[in-house]
Design a protein around this motif. Structure first.
Motif, PDB file in Angstrom:
ATOM      1  N   GLU A 165       0.838  -1.195   0.000  1.00  0.00           N
ATOM      2  CA  GLU A 165       0.000   0.000   0.000  1.00  0.00           C
ATOM      3  C   GLU A 165       0.878   1.251   0.000  1.00  0.00           C
ATOM      4  N   GLU A 166       0.256   2.404  -0.173  1.00  0.00           N
ATOM      5  CA  GLU A 166       0.982   3.675  -0.174  1.00  0.00           C
ATOM      6  C   GLU A 166       1.648   3.905   1.175  1.00  0.00           C
TER       7      GLU A 166
ATOM      8  N   VAL B 298       2.864  -1.459   5.514  1.00  0.00           N
ATOM      9  CA  VAL B 298       2.213  -1.313   4.210  1.00  0.00           C
ATOM     10  C   VAL B 298       2.246  -2.594   3.364  1.00  0.00           C
TER      11      VAL B 298
END
Length: 64
Positions: free
Chosen positions: A9-10, A58
């Motif tokens: 993920e970001e 993440v």
């Protein structure tokens, strides 16, 4: 259970931990990426280690 999908993920800080833990699945050109076509089933322990060790949490994975 087998891991069937891995993604990032970001928010990656490019610390390199994932690539160190499991270079068969993760690489660091600029930010961490999952290597396309990587053998997830053979690298489950490394994927879990990378996800649990990620300082910004993440790295995600989905099990069957």
């Amino acid at each position: 259970m087998a891991i069937k999908r891995v993604w990032i993920e970001e928010g990656c800080t490019s610390c390199g931990l994932c690539e160190s833990a499991c270079p068969e699945v993760f690489e660091m050109p600029d930010e961490a990426v999952v290597i396309e076509g990587a053998d997830l089933a053979s690298n489950e322990d490394g994927i879990i280690e990378a996800a649990e060790g990620c300082p910004v949490e993440v790295i995600k994975y989905e099990e069957e």
